[in-house]
Scaffold this motif. Structure first.
Motif, short mmCIF file in Angstrom:
data_model
loop_
_atom_site.label_atom_id
_atom_site.label_comp_id
_atom_site.label_asym_id
_atom_site.label_seq_id
_atom_site.Cartn_x
_atom_site.Cartn_y
_atom_site.Cartn_z
N SER A 179 0.84 -1.20 0.00
CA SER A 179 0.00 0.00 0.00
C SER A 179 0.87 1.25 0.00
O SER A 179 2.00 1.24 0.50
N THR A 180 0.33 2.30 -0.58
CA THR A 180 0.99 3.60 -0.59
C THR A 180 0.23 4.51 0.36
O THR A 180 -0.99 4.67 0.25
N LEU A 181 0.93 5.10 1.32
CA LEU A 181 0.30 5.96 2.31
C LEU A 181 0.46 7.43 1.94
O LEU A 181 1.46 7.83 1.35
N ILE A 182 -0.54 8.22 2.29
CA ILE A 182 -0.42 9.66 2.17
C ILE A 182 0.63 10.13 3.17
O ILE A 182 0.51 9.87 4.37
N PRO A 183 1.69 10.80 2.74
CA PRO A 183 2.74 11.25 3.68
C PRO A 183 2.16 12.20 4.72
O PRO A 183 1.24 12.98 4.41
N PRO A 184 2.66 12.14 5.95
CA PRO A 184 2.14 13.02 7.00
C PRO A 184 2.15 14.50 6.62
O PRO A 184 1.23 15.24 6.98
N ASP A 185 3.17 14.95 5.88
CA ASP A 185 3.24 16.37 5.54
C ASP A 185 2.25 16.77 4.45
O ASP A 185 2.12 17.95 4.13
N GLN A 186 1.55 15.79 3.85
CA GLN A 186 0.52 16.10 2.86
C GLN A 186 -0.89 15.93 3.40
O GLN A 186 -1.87 16.21 2.72
N THR A 187 -1.01 15.50 4.66
CA THR A 187 -2.32 15.26 5.24
C THR A 187 -3.16 16.52 5.28
O THR A 187 -4.36 16.50 5.02
N GLY A 188 -2.52 17.66 5.60
CA GLY A 188 -3.26 18.92 5.67
C GLY A 188 -3.94 19.25 4.36
O GLY A 188 -5.10 19.66 4.33
N ASN A 189 -3.21 19.08 3.25
CA ASN A 189 -3.80 19.36 1.94
C ASN A 189 -4.99 18.44 1.67
O ASN A 189 -5.98 18.85 1.08
N THR A 190 -4.87 17.18 2.10
CA THR A 190 -5.97 16.25 1.90
C THR A 190 -7.18 16.66 2.73
O THR A 190 -8.32 16.55 2.27
N LEU A 191 -6.97 17.13 3.94
CA LEU A 191 -8.08 17.61 4.77
C LEU A 191 -8.76 18.82 4.13
O LEU A 191 -9.98 18.95 4.19
N GLU A 192 -7.99 19.69 3.52
CA GLU A 192 -8.58 20.83 2.81
C GLU A 192 -9.47 20.35 1.67
O GLU A 192 -10.58 20.88 1.47
#
Length: 365
Positions: A179-192
């Motif tokens: 599996s490929t995980l969303i990197p922690p530093d990109q989580t904010g963009n995903t929440l937006e």
């Protein structure tokens, strides 16, 4: 006073399907839950109780397969495609409403909220993400259709906020999946993207008719919203939103280390939340709540009361929730329901005993 309800996901094999073996037992269970609701919460001596408040899980696979057969839908249609179709197909929306409303009347249950989990709501692929938001929009339309009938009042649409898994594929030798995980530093963009997408589902609707979304924290590294930081980031994005809020799952917040007990046993939210500048926005946007037993060792499923903790533990959780949600300055209306979530239950009796205790404790509060 908090009103007890129960999420229909405790019947993993579906509760609408006309299974000649299981359906009589399902009916007996709902009858017993209704009786407990009237006797221990409403304190009514009605011998033939009329309704039971439930949070409808949209839709367990066996229930959806049954609905497809009854509505003569194509075999190839999946749940996401079906919910998308409700946006534009008014005839299908009406048929779906009539089908479900008829079953609810027969079973003498009344939905007070919808619950769901669409992992792809946070998917990296924009097309798949858009299809999922379309499904959420279809749920919104269905909930609004229920509320057009004075018999029903859907108060919240609960949503798990997706997974951090961005994709799954076989290794070259096809011996295992990775599996490929969303990197922690990109989580904010995903929440937006999550909040923007949910806002878009109600952008062209009368705000007086919109049922608020109730976003769920899920403990564990695989989930997108699993920490004080992710909760705070969502709160920052909400500002004064009139359509998006939070689902306070007492068990999940405890497992995530955000809800603890002091020396007297009273519950409190930890400073990871309360000291954040977005805390007041979070508090004022709580629109619904869940409860279950759980083990501090991990999220092993939503357990029946008494599995790990004694009755007073839940009494104090309910007391905490009532205080938190009754301060009179909410940005969104709280549902006033506390839904029992039981996804790891093996016996009917455990379901009935847990709900009976919840009815008694809500009455006390």
């Amino acid at each position: 006073m908090l009103t007890p309800s129960i999420i229909t996901s405790f019947i993993a094999s579906g509760f609408l399907t006309p299974d000649p073996v299981r359906q009589p037992r399902i009916q007996d269970c709902f009858k017993n839950l209704r009786k407990d609701f009237y006797e221990y919460f409403l304190q009514s001596d009605l011998t033939d109780p009329s309704y039971l408040p439930v949070e409808l899980y949209i839709l367990m696979e066996p229930d959806f397969l049954y609905l497809k057969t009854e509505l003569d839908l194509p075999d190839s249609m999946g749940l996401t495609g079906f919910l998308n179709k409700l946006i534009t197909d008014s005839a299908l929306l009406e048929k779906t409403y009539e089908f479900l409303a008829d079953r609810f009347r027969r079973m003498r249950i009344t939905p007070i909220a919808f619950a769901s989990f669409f992992p792809e709501i946070s998917h990296a692929d924009a097309t798949r993400r858009s299809q999922t938001f379309g499904a959420v929009s279809g749920m919104q339309r269905l909930a609004q259709r229920f509320n057009q009938d004075d018999q029903w009042q859907i108060r919240a649409i609960e949503l798990v906020c997706g997974s951090r898994i961005a994709g799954v594929e076989f290794e070259e030798d096809r011996k295992r999946l990775i599996s490929t995980l969303i990197p922690p530093d990109q989580t904010g963009n995903t929440l937006e993207k999550l909040i923007d997408g949910l806002d878009a589902t109600v952008a062209d609707q009368d705000r007086n008719n919109v049922i608020p979304y109730s976003l769920e924290l899920e403990p564990g590294s695989m989930f997108l919203v699993n920490s004080a930081e992710s909760i705070a980031r969502i709160a920052e994005l909400l500002a004064e939103s009139t359509s998006i809020g939070f689902n306070l799952d007492l068990s999940h917040y405890s497992l995530a280390g955000l809800l603890k007990q002091d020396d007297t046993g009273a519950f409190y939210l930890t400073e990871a939340l309360t000291k954040n500048k977005a805390f007041e926005t979070f508090r004022r946007h709580i629109v619904h709540a869940h409860i279950s037993d759980s083990s501090e060792k991990g999220h092993l499923g939503d357990l029946p009361f008494g599995s790990i903790h004694a009755e007073d533990y839940f009494r104090k959780q309910i007391r905490f929730l009532k205080t938190l949600t009754s301060q009179g300055d909410s940005a969104l209306p709280f549902s006033n329901h506390l839904s029992l979530e039981l996804e790891a239950v093996g016996r009917w009796r455990e379901i009935e005993d847990s709900f009976k205790m919840l009815c008694q404790l809500c009455r006390e509060s």
